[in-house]
Each structure stands twice: as structure tokens, then as C-alpha cells.
Design an enzyme around this catalytic site. Sequence first.
Site, short mmCIF file in Angstrom:
data_model
loop_
_atom_site.label_atom_id
_atom_site.label_comp_id
_atom_site.label_asym_id
_atom_site.label_seq_id
_atom_site.Cartn_x
_atom_site.Cartn_y
_atom_site.Cartn_z
N PRO A 14 -54.35 46.92 12.82
CA PRO A 14 -55.03 46.99 11.51
C PRO A 14 -54.36 46.08 11.26
O PRO A 14 -53.35 45.01 11.60
CB PRO A 14 -53.82 48.24 11.30
CG PRO A 14 -52.61 48.03 12.67
CD PRO A 14 -54.29 48.60 13.82
N ASN A 15 -54.96 45.57 10.30
CA ASN A 15 -55.26 44.18 9.40
C ASN A 15 -55.32 43.20 10.06
O ASN A 15 -55.00 42.16 9.93
CB ASN A 15 -53.44 43.83 9.36
CG ASN A 15 -53.16 45.01 7.51
OD1 ASN A 15 -54.42 44.96 6.97
ND2 ASN A 15 -51.83 46.51 8.41
N ARG A 22 -56.12 36.22 6.42
CA ARG A 22 -54.69 37.12 5.87
C ARG A 22 -53.10 36.09 6.20
O ARG A 22 -53.49 35.64 7.65
CB ARG A 22 -54.44 38.07 7.10
CG ARG A 22 -53.39 38.92 7.07
CD ARG A 22 -53.18 40.04 8.07
NE ARG A 22 -51.75 40.43 7.95
CZ ARG A 22 -50.85 41.13 9.73
NH1 ARG A 22 -52.53 41.28 10.45
NH2 ARG A 22 -50.17 41.48 9.48
N TYR A 27 -50.54 33.94 11.35
CA TYR A 27 -51.09 34.42 11.60
C TYR A 27 -52.30 32.80 11.48
O TYR A 27 -53.11 33.00 13.07
CB TYR A 27 -51.98 35.06 11.10
CG TYR A 27 -51.21 36.15 11.40
CD1 TYR A 27 -50.41 36.29 12.54
CD2 TYR A 27 -50.75 37.27 9.39
CE1 TYR A 27 -49.45 37.92 11.87
CE2 TYR A 27 -49.83 38.45 10.04
CZ TYR A 27 -49.08 38.53 11.42
OH TYR A 27 -47.73 39.30 10.69
N ASN A 81 -54.48 43.44 20.68
CA ASN A 81 -53.47 42.91 19.57
C ASN A 81 -53.19 44.28 18.89
O ASN A 81 -54.24 44.61 18.40
CB ASN A 81 -53.83 41.54 19.07
CG ASN A 81 -52.66 41.32 18.26
OD1 ASN A 81 -51.63 42.27 17.76
ND2 ASN A 81 -53.21 40.33 17.11
N ALA A 84 -49.76 46.40 13.88
CA ALA A 84 -47.99 46.91 13.83
C ALA A 84 -48.13 48.16 13.96
O ALA A 84 -47.15 48.64 14.82
CB ALA A 84 -47.85 47.07 12.02
N GLU A 105 -51.11 42.02 25.93
CA GLU A 105 -50.94 42.36 24.97
C GLU A 105 -50.95 40.77 24.04
O GLU A 105 -50.12 40.18 25.36
CB GLU A 105 -49.75 43.15 24.65
CG GLU A 105 -49.33 43.15 23.24
CD GLU A 105 -48.23 44.61 23.25
OE1 GLU A 105 -47.90 45.78 23.78
OE2 GLU A 105 -47.11 43.87 22.81
N HIS A 107 -50.10 38.68 20.70
CA HIS A 107 -49.99 38.48 19.65
C HIS A 107 -50.14 37.23 19.33
O HIS A 107 -49.53 36.25 20.16
CB HIS A 107 -48.74 39.12 19.29
CG HIS A 107 -48.17 40.46 19.42
ND1 HIS A 107 -49.09 41.56 18.60
CD2 HIS A 107 -47.79 40.97 20.60
CE1 HIS A 107 -48.28 43.12 19.39
NE2 HIS A 107 -47.40 42.06 20.83
N ARG A 114 -39.52 37.17 15.08
CA ARG A 114 -39.75 37.29 13.67
C ARG A 114 -38.82 38.67 13.27
O ARG A 114 -37.58 38.85 14.13
CB ARG A 114 -41.01 38.27 13.72
CG ARG A 114 -41.81 37.06 13.66
CD ARG A 114 -43.19 36.84 13.67
NE ARG A 114 -43.70 37.77 12.18
CZ ARG A 114 -44.77 38.59 11.24
NH1 ARG A 114 -45.69 38.52 12.24
NH2 ARG A 114 -45.20 38.57 10.63
C1 DQA Z 1 -49.27 40.84 15.36
C2 DQA Z 1 -47.68 41.32 15.03
C3 DQA Z 1 -46.91 42.10 14.01
O1 DQA Z 1 -45.80 42.68 14.43
C4 DQA Z 1 -48.19 42.16 13.11
O2 DQA Z 1 -47.99 43.84 12.52
C5 DQA Z 1 -49.38 41.66 13.09
C6 DQA Z 1 -49.87 41.03 13.60
C7 DQA Z 1 -49.57 39.14 15.74
O3 DQA Z 1 -50.39 39.06 16.37
O4 DQA Z 1 -48.57 38.49 15.99
O5 DQA Z 1 -50.22 42.88 12.44
O6 DQA Z 1 -49.68 41.70 16.03
#
Ligand code: DQA
Length: 160
Positions: A14-15, A22, A27, A81, A84, A105, A107, A114
Amino acid sequence: MALEKYSVLVVNGPNLGYLGQRDTGVYGTRGMDELSAILKKDHPGLLDRVELDFFQANGEGRIIDRLESAWQNKTRGMVINPGALTHTSLALADCLGWIKIPFVEVHLSNIWSRDRIRQQSLTARHALGVVAGFGIMSYIYGLQAVVDCLDANNTIAEDE
Ligand code: DQA
């Protein structure tokens, strides 16, 4: 013997559909469309080794459905990835745990630098490893690690 070309699924949770737009301070400004370009330009050897498929969804259920179909299709590896969902989704963790497709995984941000809730991952225990903090390059390093691990398993299988 020719090196095997692996089917690898790159999954964004998501997102992550508007990467590059974003929260660019966190990011970065590079989107997923740049990933293939970076591979082509700077990592052609790695690109040669994989058949890439990309998937992004905001909903947990859609992601799990896609992972189940990757399992059915015998996808060899994944770079994920989970966004959240990393920190919250037991359902996604359960899925990754049973389908047993080797994955890294990734990020964009260093989740351990964070806020506290982002410092725990429910999904990472099922991963080969985690790459975090290198922006879009996290995906490249993760992909290289997936290929290296699959190669290592092939070598062990050949030796047996
Ligand atoms: C993320 C880190 C997560 O905490 C966040 O909710 C994201 C992006 C990252 O790629 O740094 O959506 O996965």
C-alpha cells in the site's frame, strides 16, 4: 551449463503506487519505472538472469491473492516491499510463511531509524534477508541477493 533464468515477482504494498511523488524527502524521487532502466543501464548481467513481473496493490487481500497465484505458477523468487503491512499484517506474514517462495524484503527507508512502530517487521522472519535504506537501489540489491541465493541452492542441489 547455462545459468538458469529465474521468474521473479516484485511486489509493492500500500501507498507505493506513487513512488517518486510520495513523501520524496523520505522515499526519494525515483519511481518504479526507473528500476528497469537502472537494471538495463547499470546491471545488464543481473537483468539477463531474471524474468521480472511487477505487482502493486493497496489492499492486503489483493496482495495475498497475487502471492498465491505466484505459488501456483511456481515463481522462483520475490522482492517484496510490503509498505505499512510490514508492521501490521499477520495475514501477509502467514501467506509468506506457507508459500515458501524465497524472497528478500526491501524498504526504501531505513525502517530501524524511524518511529518505533516501523522498527518491527512481521514479515521479515520469512525472508532470506532484508535490505532497507537505499531508496530504489534497495530493490536492485534485493534482486541480486535473490538471484545469488537461488544460484547457491542450485549449486548445492547439483553437488548432491
Ligand atoms: C516502507 C516503510 C514503511 O514503514 C512505510 O509504511 C512504507 C514504505 C519503505 O519502503 O521504506 O509504506 O516500506
